[in-house]
Design a protein around this motif. Structure first.
Motif, PDB file in Angstrom:
ATOM      1  N   GLY A 253       0.835  -1.183   0.000  1.00 16.46           N
ATOM      2  CA  GLY A 253       0.000   0.000   0.000  1.00 16.46           C
ATOM      3  C   GLY A 253       0.874   1.239   0.000  1.00 16.46           C
ATOM      4  O   GLY A 253       2.077   1.183   0.268  1.00 16.46           O
ATOM      5  N   PHE A 254       0.272   2.388  -0.279  1.00 19.92           N
ATOM      6  CA  PHE A 254       1.009   3.643  -0.367  1.00 19.92           C
ATOM      7  C   PHE A 254       1.783   3.922   0.921  1.00 19.92           C
ATOM      8  O   PHE A 254       2.982   4.209   0.880  1.00 19.92           O
ATOM      9  CB  PHE A 254       0.045   4.792  -0.679  1.00 19.92           C
ATOM     10  N   ASN A 255       1.120   3.857   2.065  1.00 21.78           N
ATOM     11  CA  ASN A 255       1.775   4.191   3.333  1.00 21.78           C
ATOM     12  C   ASN A 255       2.881   3.203   3.685  1.00 21.78           C
ATOM     13  O   ASN A 255       3.926   3.595   4.220  1.00 21.78           O
ATOM     14  CB  ASN A 255       0.755   4.281   4.469  1.00 21.78           C
ATOM     15  N   ASP A 256       2.676   1.921   3.402  1.00 20.76           N
ATOM     16  CA  ASP A 256       3.717   0.926   3.655  1.00 20.76           C
ATOM     17  C   ASP A 256       4.941   1.198   2.782  1.00 20.76           C
ATOM     18  O   ASP A 256       6.081   1.098   3.233  1.00 20.76           O
ATOM     19  CB  ASP A 256       3.201  -0.484   3.393  1.00 20.76           C
ATOM     20  N   LEU A 257       4.685   1.548   1.541  1.00 19.81           N
ATOM     21  CA  LEU A 257       5.784   1.851   0.626  1.00 19.81           C
ATOM     22  C   LEU A 257       6.516   3.114   1.083  1.00 19.81           C
ATOM     23  O   LEU A 257       7.754   3.157   1.084  1.00 19.81           O
ATOM     24  CB  LEU A 257       5.240   2.022  -0.798  1.00 19.81           C
ATOM     25  N   LYS A 258       5.774   4.115   1.520  1.00 23.51           N
ATOM     26  CA  LYS A 258       6.392   5.361   2.007  1.00 23.51           C
ATOM     27  C   LYS A 258       7.271   5.089   3.222  1.00 23.51           C
ATOM     28  O   LYS A 258       8.356   5.660   3.345  1.00 23.51           O
ATOM     29  CB  LYS A 258       5.330   6.399   2.354  1.00 23.51           C
ATOM     30  N   GLU A 259       6.853   4.220   4.116  1.00 25.22           N
ATOM     31  CA  GLU A 259       7.674   3.859   5.285  1.00 25.22           C
ATOM     32  C   GLU A 259       8.976   3.195   4.871  1.00 25.22           C
ATOM     33  O   GLU A 259      10.014   3.400   5.493  1.00 25.22           O
ATOM     34  CB  GLU A 259       6.908   2.889   6.187  1.00 25.22           C
ATOM     35  N   ARG A 260       8.917   2.389   3.837  1.00 28.33           N
ATOM     36  CA  ARG A 260      10.092   1.626   3.410  1.00 28.33           C
ATOM     37  C   ARG A 260      11.077   2.470   2.604  1.00 28.33           C
ATOM     38  O   ARG A 260      12.265   2.170   2.571  1.00 28.33           O
ATOM     39  CB  ARG A 260       9.652   0.406   2.598  1.00 28.33           C
ATOM     40  N   VAL A 261      10.582   3.504   1.915  1.00 31.85           N
ATOM     41  CA  VAL A 261      11.444   4.379   1.111  1.00 31.85           C
ATOM     42  C   VAL A 261      11.735   5.623   1.959  1.00 31.85           C
ATOM     43  O   VAL A 261      11.057   6.641   1.857  1.00 31.85           O
ATOM     44  CB  VAL A 261      10.804   4.742  -0.245  1.00 31.85           C
ATOM     45  N   THR A 262      12.731   5.523   2.784  1.00 32.43           N
ATOM     46  CA  THR A 262      13.054   6.563   3.752  1.00 32.43           C
ATOM     47  C   THR A 262      13.360   7.892   3.069  1.00 32.43           C
ATOM     48  O   THR A 262      14.172   7.944   2.142  1.00 32.43           O
ATOM     49  CB  THR A 262      14.278   6.133   4.599  1.00 32.43           C
ATOM     50  N   GLY A 263      12.699   8.935   3.550  1.00 29.06           N
ATOM     51  CA  GLY A 263      12.993  10.286   3.086  1.00 29.06           C
ATOM     52  C   GLY A 263      12.140  10.800   1.944  1.00 29.06           C
ATOM     53  O   GLY A 263      12.242  11.963   1.578  1.00 29.06           O
ATOM     54  N   ILE A 264      11.300   9.966   1.368  1.00 32.14           N
ATOM     55  CA  ILE A 264      10.476  10.398   0.241  1.00 32.14           C
ATOM     56  C   ILE A 264       9.205  11.066   0.764  1.00 32.14           C
ATOM     57  O   ILE A 264       8.624  10.623   1.749  1.00 32.14           O
ATOM     58  CB  ILE A 264      10.149   9.216  -0.708  1.00 32.14           C
ATOM     59  N   SER A 265       8.794  12.140   0.105  1.00 36.72           N
ATOM     60  CA  SER A 265       7.559  12.827   0.501  1.00 36.72           C
ATOM     61  C   SER A 265       6.361  12.151  -0.167  1.00 36.72           C
ATOM     62  O   SER A 265       6.514  11.422  -1.155  1.00 36.72           O
ATOM     63  CB  SER A 265       7.615  14.297   0.087  1.00 36.72           C
ATOM     64  N   ASP A 266       5.177  12.422   0.361  1.00 37.97           N
ATOM     65  CA  ASP A 266       3.951  11.888  -0.239  1.00 37.97           C
ATOM     66  C   ASP A 266       3.841  12.302  -1.702  1.00 37.97           C
ATOM     67  O   ASP A 266       3.512  11.486  -2.564  1.00 37.97           O
ATOM     68  CB  ASP A 266       2.710  12.394   0.509  1.00 37.97           C
ATOM     69  N   LYS A 267       4.112  13.569  -1.970  1.00 43.40           N
ATOM     70  CA  LYS A 267       3.976  14.107  -3.329  1.00 43.40           C
ATOM     71  C   LYS A 267       4.931  13.416  -4.297  1.00 43.40           C
ATOM     72  O   LYS A 267       4.539  12.998  -5.386  1.00 43.40           O
ATOM     73  CB  LYS A 267       4.229  15.616  -3.321  1.00 43.40           C
TER      74      LYS A 267
END
Length: 116
Positions: free
Chosen positions: A44-58
């Protein structure tokens, strides 16, 4: 693939394979997103964001849109409550495993040599 021609063609208008690959994986976050999806499978989006450290939502959203447009990532809407979206690699995205692995290995050797 359509839509990639602007940066991937030489002066004669012929596609260059190396330029095409570099255009896709040369973007800062693309290789990291592909690597995480290779390692974890659909996320999911949030899981992927947690794993890719430093990336913003945008930036994550824009990167996923770009990878989806290039037929490397597939976006699936899940019929959960609440509705969720999951991202996974397409067959073309999965074929990047060797390239991403070699990039990672080269980076490890390079950083280790620079630290000596």
């Amino acid at each position: 693939m359509e839509g990639m021609g602007d940066n991937t063609r030489n002066q004669a208008g012929v596609s260059r394979p190396l330029t095409t690959t570099a255009t896709i994986l040369g973007k800062k976050w693309h290789p990291l997103i592909v690597a995480e999806l290779l390692e974890a499978g659909p996320l999911g989006f949030n899981d992927l964001k947690e794993r890719v450290t430093g990336i913003s939502d945008k930036v994550l959203s824009e990167s996923l849109d770009d990878l989806e447009e290039r037929d490397l990532v597939e976006r699936t809407v899940l019929d959960d409550k609440p509705v969720r979206v999951e991202y996974s690699l397409t067959e073309w995205g999965e074929q990047l495993e060797l390239v991403v692995t070699v990039m990672e290995e080269w980076g490890e050797r390079y950083l280790a040599a620079r630290d000596e």
